[in-house]
Design a protein around this motif. Structure first.
Motif, PDB file in Angstrom:
ATOM      1  N   THR A 211       4.502 -11.680  -1.250  1.00  0.00           N
ATOM      2  CA  THR A 211       4.395 -10.314  -1.774  1.00  0.00           C
ATOM      3  C   THR A 211       2.972 -10.057  -2.256  1.00  0.00           C
ATOM      4  O   THR A 211       2.229 -10.981  -2.568  1.00  0.00           O
ATOM      5  CB  THR A 211       5.369 -10.098  -2.943  1.00  0.00           C
ATOM      6  OG1 THR A 211       4.994 -10.950  -4.036  1.00  0.00           O
ATOM      7  CG2 THR A 211       6.794 -10.399  -2.525  1.00  0.00           C
ATOM      8  N   GLY A 212       2.599  -8.760  -2.302  1.00  0.00           N
ATOM      9  CA  GLY A 212       1.213  -8.436  -2.663  1.00  0.00           C
ATOM     10  C   GLY A 212       0.250  -9.082  -1.689  1.00  0.00           C
ATOM     11  O   GLY A 212      -0.804  -9.603  -2.067  1.00  0.00           O
ATOM     12  N   ALA A 213       0.608  -9.049  -0.412  1.00  0.00           N
ATOM     13  CA  ALA A 213      -0.078  -9.856   0.595  1.00  0.00           C
ATOM     14  C   ALA A 213      -1.522  -9.455   0.865  1.00  0.00           C
ATOM     15  O   ALA A 213      -2.287 -10.261   1.403  1.00  0.00           O
ATOM     16  CB  ALA A 213       0.713  -9.821   1.902  1.00  0.00           C
ATOM     17  N   GLY A 237       2.173  -2.704   0.322  1.00  0.00           N
ATOM     18  CA  GLY A 237       2.303  -1.252   0.331  1.00  0.00           C
ATOM     19  C   GLY A 237       1.133  -0.575   1.026  1.00  0.00           C
ATOM     20  O   GLY A 237       1.071   0.661   1.063  1.00  0.00           O
ATOM     21  N   LYS A 238       0.231  -1.369   1.575  1.00  0.00           N
ATOM     22  CA  LYS A 238      -0.959  -0.812   2.239  1.00  0.00           C
ATOM     23  C   LYS A 238      -0.783  -0.906   3.744  1.00  0.00           C
ATOM     24  O   LYS A 238      -1.156  -1.902   4.380  1.00  0.00           O
ATOM     25  CB  LYS A 238      -2.213  -1.562   1.784  1.00  0.00           C
ATOM     26  CG  LYS A 238      -2.442  -1.476   0.273  1.00  0.00           C
ATOM     27  CD  LYS A 238      -3.619  -2.331  -0.154  1.00  0.00           C
ATOM     28  CE  LYS A 238      -3.806  -2.265  -1.661  1.00  0.00           C
ATOM     29  NZ  LYS A 238      -4.900  -3.150  -2.128  1.00  0.00           N
ATOM     30  N   ALA A 239      -0.236   0.153   4.325  1.00  0.00           N
ATOM     31  CA  ALA A 239       0.046   0.159   5.757  1.00  0.00           C
ATOM     32  C   ALA A 239      -1.208  -0.019   6.598  1.00  0.00           C
ATOM     33  O   ALA A 239      -1.166  -0.612   7.684  1.00  0.00           O
ATOM     34  CB  ALA A 239       0.748   1.474   6.138  1.00  0.00           C
ATOM     35  N   ALA A 240      -2.338   0.458   6.079  1.00  0.00           N
ATOM     36  CA  ALA A 240      -3.591   0.369   6.831  1.00  0.00           C
ATOM     37  C   ALA A 240      -4.072  -1.072   6.995  1.00  0.00           C
ATOM     38  O   ALA A 240      -4.922  -1.356   7.842  1.00  0.00           O
ATOM     39  CB  ALA A 240      -4.675   1.195   6.136  1.00  0.00           C
ATOM     40  N   GLY A 255       6.880  -3.220   4.484  1.00  0.00           N
ATOM     41  CA  GLY A 255       6.457  -2.357   3.396  1.00  0.00           C
ATOM     42  C   GLY A 255       7.173  -2.724   2.105  1.00  0.00           C
ATOM     43  O   GLY A 255       8.096  -3.550   2.092  1.00  0.00           O
ATOM     44  N   ARG A 256       6.776  -2.065   1.030  1.00  0.00           N
ATOM     45  CA  ARG A 256       7.386  -2.350  -0.275  1.00  0.00           C
ATOM     46  C   ARG A 256       8.875  -2.020  -0.310  1.00  0.00           C
ATOM     47  O   ARG A 256       9.638  -2.569  -1.110  1.00  0.00           O
ATOM     48  CB  ARG A 256       6.670  -1.546  -1.363  1.00  0.00           C
ATOM     49  CG  ARG A 256       5.259  -2.027  -1.643  1.00  0.00           C
ATOM     50  CD  ARG A 256       4.568  -1.121  -2.626  1.00  0.00           C
ATOM     51  NE  ARG A 256       3.189  -1.509  -2.862  1.00  0.00           N
ATOM     52  CZ  ARG A 256       2.243  -0.696  -3.311  1.00  0.00           C
ATOM     53  NH1 ARG A 256       2.546   0.578  -3.555  1.00  0.00           N
ATOM     54  NH2 ARG A 256       1.019  -1.140  -3.510  1.00  0.00           N
TER      55      ARG A 256
END
Length: 389
Positions: A211-213, A237-240, A255-256
């Motif tokens: 998590t928080g990868a 949570g950062k798709a980019a 995603g989250r």
């Protein structure tokens, strides 16, 4: 080649009469310290070694540059470059004065820079929980991470620190900059992975989730686990940053929403093991999805410090929750992981993607940490200024 930028134009014949201020805030002092640290040049020093060391020690008693946080009249906090004296560094029994060449950026540094009294009690203060440089006393490389450095002890965002000798690890990297690419975050990732391995984690058991990868800990954990042969599922949570995580070795990026809060006390087990860098509700949901006998290394709190869960994952599936501390653990434990990161556990993709900044760029990058918009590793190089970046 790496050290060349720290050396004068000639490798010998350095004018020892110069003071740090006579060459733009200590540039020649960098050169001298780096010169002493390079084994192939020791022959040039000859009988002058003692004189050179005394000269370095003398120069170190003067002034240096640091990025210091100061409380403003309106109660806000502002960081900026200051000229400080080494005599004002903490006086410590058996303390060691270190000429810092590099530091790194961490979430805890950003909190200190914002005036968070839970991290730093008194201001003005110099953050920087990581530092690498040269021991002024004997001209040997020195690596310091954690303990109280950068919290209430002046840290690596200054060109000098003074710390207890038992805080200093042996530098296993050829280039000091590489140690700061990893820094406390990389050390933490290594400790998380090591704890999973000690609990018997194996690639054949199934996927490991991180998590928080995209964070400083998460990126190293993803690459390291992939290097060790694990199937890695990255949660971010950062798709980019999806492609970046796949490049680091993740086989899947979620995603989250994959760990959104559920009222059910248990969910279908999916992951064999996990590295959790965020804590809070995310960790609570993660525990519900760990396969029987699996382990979760926990090292973060960005999602919250409270953990609302039940005992069911522990008593019905035998899940192990492993706390990971990278700050106060014995130096020998840190050294063990440092040596691995400089050897078989090296993460070349993380190293190649790291960026270097000077002190004048700290404000913007620390703000990015607080906003959660940072990604990858950032190294503070004290030799970089507005004029030479």
């Amino acid at each position: 080649k790496y050290w060349r930028k720290y050396l004068p134009s000639e490798e010998v014949g350095i004018p020892l009469s110069l003071s740090p201020l006579e060459s733009g805030g200590g540039a020649w002092s960098y050169s001298m310290n780096m010169l002493l640290a390079i084994p192939r040049l020791h022959a040039h020093l000859g009988t002058n070694r003692g004189n050179i060391l005394r000269s370095v020690s003398s120069s170190a008693s003067n002034y240096y540059q640091a990025w210091q946080v100061v409380e403003q009249d309106d109660g806000s906090y502002k960081g900026g470059e200051q000229t400080l004296a080494t005599e004002h560094l903490p006086h410590i029994d058996d303390g060691v004065l270190i000429r810092v060449t590099h530091s790194s950026l961490n979430y805890k540094d950003a909190l200190s820079a914002s005036g968070n009294r839970g991290v730093t009690r008194k201001f003005p203060h110099t953050p920087g929980i990581d530092a690498v440089g040269i021991n002024v006393r004997d001209a040997t490389p020195a690596l310091v991470t954690g303990y109280d450095l950068g919290m209430n002890t002046a840290g690596g965002y200054g060109e000098f620190i003074r710390v207890p000798k038992d805080w200093i690890a042996t530098l296993p990297f050829t280039e000091p900059r590489v140690a700061m690419i990893y820094g406390t975050a990389g050390l933490t990732a290594g400790l998380c992975v090591q704890k999973l391995l000690e609990m018997g984690a194996r690639p054949s058991q199934g996927p490991v989730v991180v998590t928080g990868a995209t964070g400083a800990v998460g990126t190293v954990a993803v690459e390291l686990l992939a290097k060790l042969g694990f199937e890695v599922v990255a949660v971010s949570g950062k798709a980019a940053q999806r492609e970046r995580l796949l490049e680091l070795g993740a086989t899947e990026v979620l995603g989250r929403d994959a760990l959104e809060a559920s009222k059910k006390p248990m969910l279908k087990p999916i992951f064999a093991n996990a590295v959790d860098t965020v804590g809070g509700p995310v960790l609570a949901e993660l525990l519900k999805q760990i396969l029987p006998g699996g382990s979760v290394s926990c090292c973060g709190l960005v999602a919250g410090v409270n953990l609302e869960t039940t005992v069911l994952p522990f008593i019905l599936r035998g899940v192990n929750l492993l706390g990971v501390d990278s700050v106060e653990i014995p130096l020998a434990q840190k050294q063990q992981v440092w040596d691995k990161l400089a050897g078989d556990w090296a993460c070349p993709k993380t190293e190649a993607a790291a960026i270097d900044i000077g002190r004048h760029q700290l404000d913007a990058h620390l703000e990015a940490f607080l906003k959660g918009s940072n990604s990858g590793k950032v190294v503070l190089d004290h030799s970089l200024t507005k004029n030479n970046e």
